[in-house]
Scaffold this active site. Sequence first.
Site, PDB file in Angstrom:
ATOM      1  N   LEU A 363       0.814  -1.216   0.000  1.00  0.00           N
ATOM      2  CA  LEU A 363       0.000   0.000   0.000  1.00  0.00           C
ATOM      3  C   LEU A 363       0.845   1.262   0.000  1.00  0.00           C
ATOM      4  O   LEU A 363       0.396   2.313  -0.452  1.00  0.00           O
ATOM      5  CB  LEU A 363      -0.917   0.015   1.227  1.00  0.00           C
ATOM      6  CG  LEU A 363      -1.935  -1.128   1.334  1.00  0.00           C
ATOM      7  CD1 LEU A 363      -2.687  -1.048   2.655  1.00  0.00           C
ATOM      8  CD2 LEU A 363      -2.906  -1.084   0.158  1.00  0.00           C
ATOM      9  N   GLY A 364       2.048   1.194   0.517  1.00  0.00           N
ATOM     10  CA  GLY A 364       2.884   2.387   0.585  1.00  0.00           C
ATOM     11  C   GLY A 364       4.246   2.070   1.144  1.00  0.00           C
ATOM     12  O   GLY A 364       4.526   0.969   1.612  1.00  0.00           O
ATOM     13  N   GLY A 366       7.602   4.102   3.356  1.00  0.00           N
ATOM     14  CA  GLY A 366       8.070   5.283   4.064  1.00  0.00           C
ATOM     15  C   GLY A 366       9.409   5.012   4.699  1.00  0.00           C
ATOM     16  O   GLY A 366      10.005   3.942   4.520  1.00  0.00           O
ATOM     17  N   GLY A 367       9.900   6.002   5.464  1.00  0.00           N
ATOM     18  CA  GLY A 367      11.185   5.838   6.118  1.00  0.00           C
ATOM     19  C   GLY A 367      11.175   4.745   7.158  1.00  0.00           C
ATOM     20  O   GLY A 367      12.198   4.149   7.466  1.00  0.00           O
ATOM     21  N   PHE A 368       9.987   4.440   7.718  1.00  0.00           N
ATOM     22  CA  PHE A 368       9.851   3.413   8.754  1.00  0.00           C
ATOM     23  C   PHE A 368       9.860   2.013   8.163  1.00  0.00           C
ATOM     24  O   PHE A 368      10.126   1.046   8.844  1.00  0.00           O
ATOM     25  CB  PHE A 368       8.533   3.621   9.500  1.00  0.00           C
ATOM     26  CG  PHE A 368       7.341   3.681   8.576  1.00  0.00           C
ATOM     27  CD1 PHE A 368       6.768   2.530   8.084  1.00  0.00           C
ATOM     28  CD2 PHE A 368       6.829   4.900   8.173  1.00  0.00           C
ATOM     29  CE1 PHE A 368       5.697   2.579   7.220  1.00  0.00           C
ATOM     30  CE2 PHE A 368       5.747   4.960   7.311  1.00  0.00           C
ATOM     31  CZ  PHE A 368       5.182   3.806   6.830  1.00  0.00           C
ATOM     32  N   GLY A 369       9.493   1.870   6.861  1.00  0.00           N
ATOM     33  CA  GLY A 369       9.328   0.565   6.241  1.00  0.00           C
ATOM     34  C   GLY A 369       8.189   0.591   5.235  1.00  0.00           C
ATOM     35  O   GLY A 369       7.881   1.638   4.662  1.00  0.00           O
ATOM     36  N   VAL A 371       4.045  -0.710   4.022  1.00  0.00           N
ATOM     37  CA  VAL A 371       2.706  -1.057   4.499  1.00  0.00           C
ATOM     38  C   VAL A 371       2.049  -1.986   3.478  1.00  0.00           C
ATOM     39  O   VAL A 371       2.079  -1.704   2.272  1.00  0.00           O
ATOM     40  CB  VAL A 371       1.838   0.198   4.709  1.00  0.00           C
ATOM     41  CG1 VAL A 371       0.449  -0.192   5.195  1.00  0.00           C
ATOM     42  CG2 VAL A 371       2.492   1.140   5.706  1.00  0.00           C
ATOM     43  N   LYS A 385       1.926  -2.673   8.857  1.00  0.00           N
ATOM     44  CA  LYS A 385       3.135  -1.860   8.713  1.00  0.00           C
ATOM     45  C   LYS A 385       4.329  -2.672   9.202  1.00  0.00           C
ATOM     46  O   LYS A 385       4.450  -2.974  10.378  1.00  0.00           O
ATOM     47  CB  LYS A 385       3.002  -0.562   9.511  1.00  0.00           C
ATOM     48  CG  LYS A 385       4.228   0.329   9.406  1.00  0.00           C
ATOM     49  CD  LYS A 385       3.933   1.777   9.801  1.00  0.00           C
ATOM     50  CE  LYS A 385       3.741   1.954  11.273  1.00  0.00           C
ATOM     51  NZ  LYS A 385       3.646   3.379  11.648  1.00  0.00           N
ATOM     52  N   ASP A 483       3.923  14.495  15.673  1.00  0.00           N
ATOM     53  CA  ASP A 483       4.170  14.341  14.233  1.00  0.00           C
ATOM     54  C   ASP A 483       2.870  14.480  13.447  1.00  0.00           C
ATOM     55  O   ASP A 483       2.561  13.661  12.580  1.00  0.00           O
ATOM     56  CB  ASP A 483       4.833  12.990  13.949  1.00  0.00           C
ATOM     57  CG  ASP A 483       5.560  12.980  12.584  1.00  0.00           C
ATOM     58  OD1 ASP A 483       5.785  14.073  12.017  1.00  0.00           O
ATOM     59  OD2 ASP A 483       5.884  11.883  12.091  1.00  0.00           O
TER      60      ASP A 483
END
Length: 644
Positions: A363-364, A366-369, A371, A385, A483
Amino acid sequence: MLSLSHHDRGLLHLLVLLLLAAAVASRGDDDTYAVSACRSRPYLCGGVNISYPFYLASDDAKAVPDHDGESYCGYPGLAIICDGANNKPVLKLGDDNYTVSGIDYANLIVSLADADAAGAGNGGCPVVDHNVTIPPAVRLSLILHSVDYLFFFVGCSFGPEAEPAPKPPKPPTIKPITCGDMDKPASMTLVLPRGEVPPGDWSSACRQIFEVPVLKSSIPPDAQDPVWRKDGYGKALRAGFQLGWDRSSGGPCGQCEQSSGKCGYNRAGEFLGCLCPDGRVGDGGSCRSKGKTAIIVGIVAGTLFLCLGILIFFSARKYAWLPLKSKDEPRIESFLQKNGNIHPKRYTYANVKRMTKSFDVKLGQGGFGAVYRGNLHDGRQVAVKMLKDTKGDGEEFMNEVASISRTSHINVVTLLGFCLQGSKRALIYEYMPNGSLERYAFNRNMNSENLLSWEKLFDIAIGTARGLEYLHRGCNTRIVHFDIKPHNILLDQDFCPKISDFGLAKLCLNKESAISIAGARGTIGYIAPEVYSKQFGLVSSKSDVYSYGMMVLEMVGARDKNTSENSESSSQYFPQWIYEHLDDYCISASEIDGETTELVRKMIVVGLWCIQVIPTDRPTMTRVVEMLEGSTSNLELPPKVLLS
């Protein structure tokens, strides 16, 4: 490469496990005797069939005592007491008893009701005096799509109607329970569905507040109906709520059940063996292996494994190649154990792979990993996630699990579960089909027909404000998000906003105002000045107010393409430009529609108040909600000088 001392610890751990396996094999006859006495016979109590993985907690269903304590077939914590006097099955969760009204073995659902409420019969005014607590070791969890909540406010006293008052005034539409001695002011008790709870600091007005799950179908649309308030809420309590359980998927119990066996445990929750349908105890924890040949093979295999372990030990000492667990895993495990009654359901990595079909749909990123989309066993869609190998001590993972698990609000995303297994970490959320706010309000390249209307943007702004107000004031533990930005505002199928991503959040006591943080946290462009430098003031919940204001102003600027392409506005700090051209912008943006002009003006003025440089000059989120819900005629612009 890892240090030799680390490898020594890991390898010694492996050898100890192998030696323990050999020891278990040597006492196999004792365990076989213990688990063979565990028959898990089906039993009928009060019309409810008690079968595996539930079991009857009575003398005739217990095994003979052994050196590990009494054993049983069934999952730990699922013992049901058959109350002979009332002929009712009772399941104990923590220190509280719940009457079992039914067990659906096909769909893995057990229906429970508070024993005190169920014992009140068809009359009376039952008052719940505890929350529902599910111990971590018990494999049960609430079925969220079927659950709503009743709130019991006990020992309430209210302030005068006029403001200000040290306690919130009693809402005129809320009637106390008048039953027995409940009509005394000192013991006033209110009962309200979650959707009927007015805003306010209820903890200062009431001695105790209890949140009780009930079936969503048991609460009528009009919960203020006098008939329902007299005895309808009691029927809702007696109808109870539903919990689900998962079949074992890993370990020896999973192997046992996959071979049609039943898992035997001792009273300490340790797996003892596998009881097969033919009455024998499965060799090696499974019903597939039979006879002495399997025993001989097991002994030979165990010996080979022991030799292999010794070989691995000496090889690793020379070449240092055996991996270890992540260094912060013990700290996180300790945190989860201390907060066992708070965090949601825990899944294994195998569960996560199964629900995402081996991470088939991304699905997406990001910097965290990344999804991924997935499905729970009941068919609900979820967003999974997967966190990257984290740096530091696991603070972001613990923040996310601890903070969001304490919340329950329509504008805060629901965390359904998590995974912590070695270096694999995952967070499992409710699925948001419309993605994030950034996707709709800030994509310069999308078609104009996909832009959200001013009315929809205003609804998103006020919904996000309500969610932040809840985090700052409505939780048992106050939460500052740190955030707030478009990427972290998710939209459900109806474009209802939900605040997500609590990796940087801070938990603090209700009475705290200032917050201590190490270093700046947040996203550039949305971080409040005091988070960068103490000279602007103290870090507090007002830091979230600043981020919210910047997001709202960005929503206003991004919505109107003409403004974003205007050379004057694009070359000047946008809040400063919008302050100087407020009236002209509101009229042009709304195309001379009076109602829309008012919405746009509210968003701009509220955003300008929220981004004041000094934290004390900013409104609280409660005041922000009031400004958005009120009339524009009462809104004044903040001082212009503070915008520079």
